[in-house]
Each structure stands twice: as C-alpha cells, then as structure tokens.
Enzyme design. Structure first.
Site, PDB file in Angstrom:
ATOM      1  N   ASP A 123       0.771  -1.224   0.073  1.00 11.54           N
ATOM      2  CA  ASP A 123       0.086   0.154   0.037  1.00 11.54           C
ATOM      3  C   ASP A 123       0.843   1.331   0.055  1.00 11.54           C
ATOM      4  O   ASP A 123       2.088   1.308   0.507  1.00 11.54           O
ATOM      5  CB  ASP A 123      -0.870  -0.109   1.230  1.00 11.54           C
ATOM      6  CG  ASP A 123      -2.003  -0.784   1.395  1.00 11.54           C
ATOM      7  OD1 ASP A 123      -2.036  -1.563   0.578  1.00 11.54           O
ATOM      8  OD2 ASP A 123      -2.825  -0.968   2.503  1.00 11.54           O
ATOM      9  N   ARG A 175      -0.693  -0.474  -8.542  1.00 13.29           N
ATOM     10  CA  ARG A 175      -2.072  -0.271  -8.332  1.00 13.29           C
ATOM     11  C   ARG A 175      -2.176   1.284  -8.305  1.00 13.29           C
ATOM     12  O   ARG A 175      -1.364   2.033  -7.733  1.00 13.29           O
ATOM     13  CB  ARG A 175      -2.327  -0.765  -6.897  1.00 13.29           C
ATOM     14  CG  ARG A 175      -3.854  -0.297  -6.467  1.00 13.29           C
ATOM     15  CD  ARG A 175      -4.077  -0.369  -4.996  1.00 13.29           C
ATOM     16  NE  ARG A 175      -3.646  -1.925  -4.602  1.00 13.29           N
ATOM     17  CZ  ARG A 175      -3.623  -2.068  -3.496  1.00 13.29           C
ATOM     18  NH1 ARG A 175      -3.279  -1.007  -2.413  1.00 13.29           N
ATOM     19  NH2 ARG A 175      -3.183  -3.408  -2.835  1.00 13.29           N
TER      20      ARG A 175
HETATM   21  C1  LIG Z   1      -8.308  -1.962  -3.879  1.00 16.33           C
HETATM   22  C2  LIG Z   1      -8.042  -0.629  -3.285  1.00 16.33           C
HETATM   23  C3  LIG Z   1      -6.787  -0.200  -2.736  1.00 16.33           C
HETATM   24  C4  LIG Z   1      -6.256   0.881  -2.075  1.00 16.33           C
HETATM   25  N1  LIG Z   1      -5.165   1.262  -1.522  1.00 16.33           N
HETATM   26  C5  LIG Z   1      -4.812   2.540  -1.197  1.00 16.33           C
HETATM   27  C6  LIG Z   1      -3.466   2.717  -0.863  1.00 16.33           C
HETATM   28  O1  LIG Z   1      -2.662   1.886  -0.771  1.00 16.33           O
HETATM   29  N2  LIG Z   1      -3.348   3.913  -0.345  1.00 16.33           N
HETATM   30  C7  LIG Z   1      -4.142   5.005  -0.645  1.00 16.33           C
HETATM   31  O2  LIG Z   1      -3.826   6.107  -0.174  1.00 16.33           O
HETATM   32  N3  LIG Z   1      -5.347   4.917  -0.944  1.00 16.33           N
HETATM   33  C8  LIG Z   1      -5.722   3.632  -1.335  1.00 16.33           C
HETATM   34  N4  LIG Z   1      -7.094   3.158  -1.531  1.00 16.33           N
HETATM   35  C9  LIG Z   1      -8.183   4.264  -1.442  1.00 16.33           C
HETATM   36  C10 LIG Z   1      -8.169   5.479  -2.636  1.00 16.33           C
HETATM   37  O3  LIG Z   1      -7.148   6.040  -2.558  1.00 16.33           O
HETATM   38  C11 LIG Z   1      -9.671   6.280  -2.650  1.00 16.33           C
HETATM   39  O4  LIG Z   1      -9.378   6.924  -1.405  1.00 16.33           O
HETATM   40  C12 LIG Z   1     -10.882   5.569  -2.581  1.00 16.33           C
HETATM   41  O5  LIG Z   1     -10.532   4.436  -3.509  1.00 16.33           O
HETATM   42  C13 LIG Z   1     -11.999   6.312  -3.097  1.00 16.33           C
HETATM   43  O6  LIG Z   1     -11.787   6.900  -4.307  1.00 16.33           O
HETATM   44  P1  LIG Z   1     -12.458   6.601  -5.741  1.00 16.33           P
HETATM   45  O7  LIG Z   1     -11.358   6.167  -6.496  1.00 16.33           O
HETATM   46  O8  LIG Z   1     -13.039   5.171  -5.554  1.00 16.33           O
HETATM   47  O9  LIG Z   1     -13.009   7.630  -6.025  1.00 16.33           O
HETATM   48  P2  LIG Z   1     -14.261   8.705  -5.705  1.00 16.33           P
HETATM   49  O10 LIG Z   1     -14.348   9.791  -6.453  1.00 16.33           O
HETATM   50  O11 LIG Z   1     -13.903   9.170  -3.945  1.00 16.33           O
HETATM   51  O12 LIG Z   1     -15.374   8.067  -5.410  1.00 16.33           O
HETATM   52  C14 LIG Z   1     -16.191   7.631  -6.743  1.00 16.33           C
HETATM   53  C15 LIG Z   1     -17.473   7.052  -6.302  1.00 16.33           C
HETATM   54  O13 LIG Z   1     -17.288   5.877  -5.617  1.00 16.33           O
HETATM   55  C16 LIG Z   1     -18.161   5.751  -4.680  1.00 16.33           C
HETATM   56  N5  LIG Z   1     -17.423   5.594  -3.271  1.00 16.33           N
HETATM   57  C17 LIG Z   1     -15.896   6.061  -3.317  1.00 16.33           C
HETATM   58  N6  LIG Z   1     -15.584   5.736  -1.943  1.00 16.33           N
HETATM   59  C18 LIG Z   1     -16.840   5.266  -1.007  1.00 16.33           C
HETATM   60  C19 LIG Z   1     -16.891   4.948   0.192  1.00 16.33           C
HETATM   61  N7  LIG Z   1     -15.750   5.098   0.955  1.00 16.33           N
HETATM   62  N8  LIG Z   1     -18.207   4.574   0.349  1.00 16.33           N
HETATM   63  C20 LIG Z   1     -19.245   4.326  -0.302  1.00 16.33           C
HETATM   64  N9  LIG Z   1     -18.908   4.774  -1.716  1.00 16.33           N
HETATM   65  C21 LIG Z   1     -17.705   5.113  -2.057  1.00 16.33           C
HETATM   66  C22 LIG Z   1     -19.173   6.819  -4.597  1.00 16.33           C
HETATM   67  O14 LIG Z   1     -20.149   6.495  -5.145  1.00 16.33           O
HETATM   68  C23 LIG Z   1     -18.458   8.004  -5.105  1.00 16.33           C
HETATM   69  O15 LIG Z   1     -19.107   8.786  -5.812  1.00 16.33           O
HETATM   70  C24 LIG Z   1      -7.449   2.097  -2.155  1.00 16.33           C
HETATM   71  C25 LIG Z   1      -8.730   1.735  -2.720  1.00 16.33           C
HETATM   72  C26 LIG Z   1      -8.757   0.519  -3.227  1.00 16.33           C
HETATM   73  C27 LIG Z   1     -10.024   0.491  -4.068  1.00 16.33           C
END
Ligand SMILES: Cc1cc2nc3c(=O)[nH]c(=O)nc-3n(C[C@H](O)[C@H](O)[C@H](O)COP(=O)(O)OP(=O)(O)OC[C@H]3O[C@@H](n4cnc5c(N)ncnc54)[C@H](O)[C@@H]3O)c2cc1C
Length: 314
Positions: free
Chosen positions: A136, A186
């Site tokens: 991560d 990732r």
């Molecule tokens: C497999 C995976 C690994 C990850 N690893 C890391 C990491 O190592 N370091 C790091 O900094 N971040 C990590 N993240 C988190 C990432 O950085 C984002 O904070 C997170 O994925 C939300 O961003 P988004 O791309 O979904 O877009 P957004 O624009 O935040 O969300 C798009 C849409 O997705 C849905 N959504 C998003 N989040 C949520 C939620 N919490 N609850 C409900 N609906 C939601 C909503 O409908 C929203 O409108 C990871 C995420 C995933 C999926």
C-alpha cells in the site's frame, strides 16, 4: 463536503476517539458494511463467495504504524499463516500490506526483511500460481522510502506490486520510473489529507490525473515493459472512460484490471468480472479498523448518514 472530509481524516488520527468510538454499537454496525468481520475466517469466507462470481480478493489485516519489533513480527507471522490458508484452500487471493505495519517506523531494513518473507511465501514453483504481494502507499513522508523498498524487492522478485496515488503531482514521474522497471502497479486517487503544495486540491484535477496515469500504465510502452496495472477506483465514470479507451487501443479485457473495496459498488464489481475484466476486491479484517473506517467516511461523507441511521437502529 471538504470540511466533513477533513473532520473524518482528523478523527482517523485520534487514538482517544478510536478507544471510545469502537466500543459503540452503532459505529461497529456501520463499519460492518465495509468489513466482513474482524478475523481471518470472516475474510476468507467473503473471498470464497466472491470467487464464485470470478472476483479475485486482496486481503489486508488492518493496522498501521506499529511501535515495536514483536508487534511487526506478529503481523508478519499472521500474514504467513493467512498465505498458507489461502494456498491450502486454493482461493484466488492476494495479500496487501502497509509497510508501517511491518516495522517501517522502527528500521527500514527490518521492515524489508519482513516484506521479503511475505514475498517469498507468495512465490510458487509454478509461476502461474505465484501470488503478488501488494504494498500500500501511505502518507507522503513515506513515499520515497516505500518506492525505494519496492525497487529493492523488485530486483529479486517479480511478484511484488506497489500502490501510487493520482492526487500527488509527483506521481507522473514515479509512474514513468515504475514503467521503466516493468513494475506491478495499483493506481488509486489517494486517501490521506495532503497539502496543496504536493497534491491537487480539486477533485476534477485528481480525476484527470488518474485518467492520464491509467493511459500511461496501460499504454504501449508499459505493455512492452511487462507492466501489470490495477485501476483501484469505485468511480464508475472513470471506469467507463478507461474501458472505452482500452477498447479503442484493442487491449484484451482480461488484461485490464480493476480493484474496489469490499462493500462498495458491489454490482459494478460483478459486472466487470462477468464482462471479462479482471475484477478484484480488497477485503480488510482485524480489530484495528477505526482509522481505516474514518478514511472510508472521508471519501464519501454521505456514508455519515449510514452512521446516523445506525445510531437509531435496534
Ligand atoms: C483496492 C484499493 C486499494 C487502495 N489502496 C490505497 C492505498 O494503498 N493508498 C491510498 O492512499 N489509498 C488507497 N485506496 C483508497 C483510494 O485512494 C481512494 O481513497 C478510494 O478508492 C476512493 O476513491 P475513488 O477512486 O473510489 O473515487 P471517489 O471519487 O472518491 O469515489 C467515486 C464514487 O465511488 C463511490 N465511493 C467511493 N468511496 C466510497 C466509500 N468510502 N463509501 C461508499 N461509496 C464510495 C461513490 O459512489 C463515489 O461517488 C485504495 C482503494 C482501493 C479500492
């Protein structure tokens, strides 16, 4: 919304709040939406269900910033046990770890030794059966050391991947260097609170950055270098943009990989798998879920309504 986001991100760092809030039933019930349970059995049962729908699981034991060597060693042992259980059960699961949970704050070499044990345990005699050990990405002070440890591990093993965050200006350069290494990457938007000097403050800029980085990671140079890229996002508009672009580039669907979190956009996870994309779900488990849960609320402050509803639920 930005105010709420900042409140949740601040709350994620409060040990005082963590000790009190995690005892409250309505907080536990809301967290349960994103967490199949606190132990490995619950995570493996969820992974088994997802496997029935051709969805691959990434397992992570919640925790960060451990402050003693025995703690970091216990986490490593726990992951080794988990990998053995995954292999014995023949499940399509990989492991994702935080370096600060494996002792990065104590000593980088000690942390590297722990990571190496996990990478070695993920290797199989049959290269096709080897699992990737994912690293991560945490807050910005950890980026250089994380990328250095990744490059060091990568010199000895192919089955190791690292996360990069599209909200940072520097990530374009980091991605170029990872492509040159033929790395496993990732791509996420980024989950922490970072200042405007180093990260895009506007969501639309983060989304544009994400799409540009996705194009680079799936582009001809990356493909020639053997890059494996996983697009970790729940953003359905971004997913549509990426799949449409990949189709024009004639990239086979099974070489386009998406990853989401357990309990978020379930229908989209299943749709992507059914349409032939590689669809992965990160399943978190463990008792140290409070900071992680606060970051999930920060990503979508509307989730706070859930929390409020659960306050009044029986
Ligand atoms: C497999 C995976 C690994 C990850 N690893 C890391 C990491 O190592 N370091 C790091 O900094 N971040 C990590 N993240 C988190 C990432 O950085 C984002 O904070 C997170 O994925 C939300 O961003 P988004 O791309 O979904 O877009 P957004 O624009 O935040 O969300 C798009 C849409 O997705 C849905 N959504 C998003 N989040 C949520 C939620 N919490 N609850 C409900 N609906 C939601 C909503 O409908 C929203 O409108 C990871 C995420 C995933 C999926």
């Amino acid at each position: 919304m930005n105010i709420l986001r900042n409140i949740f991100l601040k709350a994620s760092q409060s040990a005082w709040l963590r000790d009190r809030a995690t005892r409250l039933g309505f907080v536990r019930r809301t967290a349960g939406r994103f967490l199949p349970g606190e132990d490995a059995d619950a995570a493996l049962a969820a992974a088994r269900n997802l496997a029935d729908s051709r969805v691959i699981s990434l397992l992570t034991h919640l925790g960060e910033n451990v402050s003693s060597r025995p703690e970091a060693e216990a986490v490593t042992t726990q992951y080794l046990d988990l990998l053995a259980r995954v292999r014995a059960a023949g499940l399509p699961c990989e492991i994702s770890v935080k370096l600060t949970q494996l002792g990065l704050d104590l000593d980088a070499d000690f942390c590297f030794a722990n990571v190496t044990k996990l990478i070695e345990a993920s290797v199989s005699a049959d290269p096709a059966a080897s699992k990737t050990l994912w690293i991560d990405m945490e807050q910005s002070p950890y980026i250089d050391v994380t990328l250095e440890l990744y490059a060091r591990a990568r010199r000895n093993f192919r089955n190791v991947g690292v996360c990069v965050q599209a909200y940072l200006y520097r990530t374009e350069k980091d991605v170029a260097s990872l492509i040159a290494q033929g790395a496993t990457v990732r791509l996420v938007k980024g989950a922490y609170s970072e200042p405007a000097e180093i990260a895009y403050p506007k969501k639309s800029d983060v989304d544009d950055s994400y799409f540009r980085l996705a194009q680079a990671l799936l582009g001809p140079e990356a493909r020639r270098a053997g890059v494996r890229a996983a697009m970790a996002t729940h953003d359905t508009r971004l997913i549509a943009r990426i799949t449409e672009w990949a189709a024009v580039q004639q990239i086979p669907r099974d070489e386009v990989e998406f990853a989401m979190l357990y309990g978020i956009q379930r229908a989209e996870q299943l749709r992507l798998a059914a349409e032939g994309y590689r669809s992965c779900v990160l399943i978190s488990y463990g008792s140290y879920w409070f900071p992680w849960f606060m970051r999930r609320l920060a990503e979508r402050p509307a989730n706070a309504w859930f929390l409020a509803r659960n306050l009044f639920a029986k």
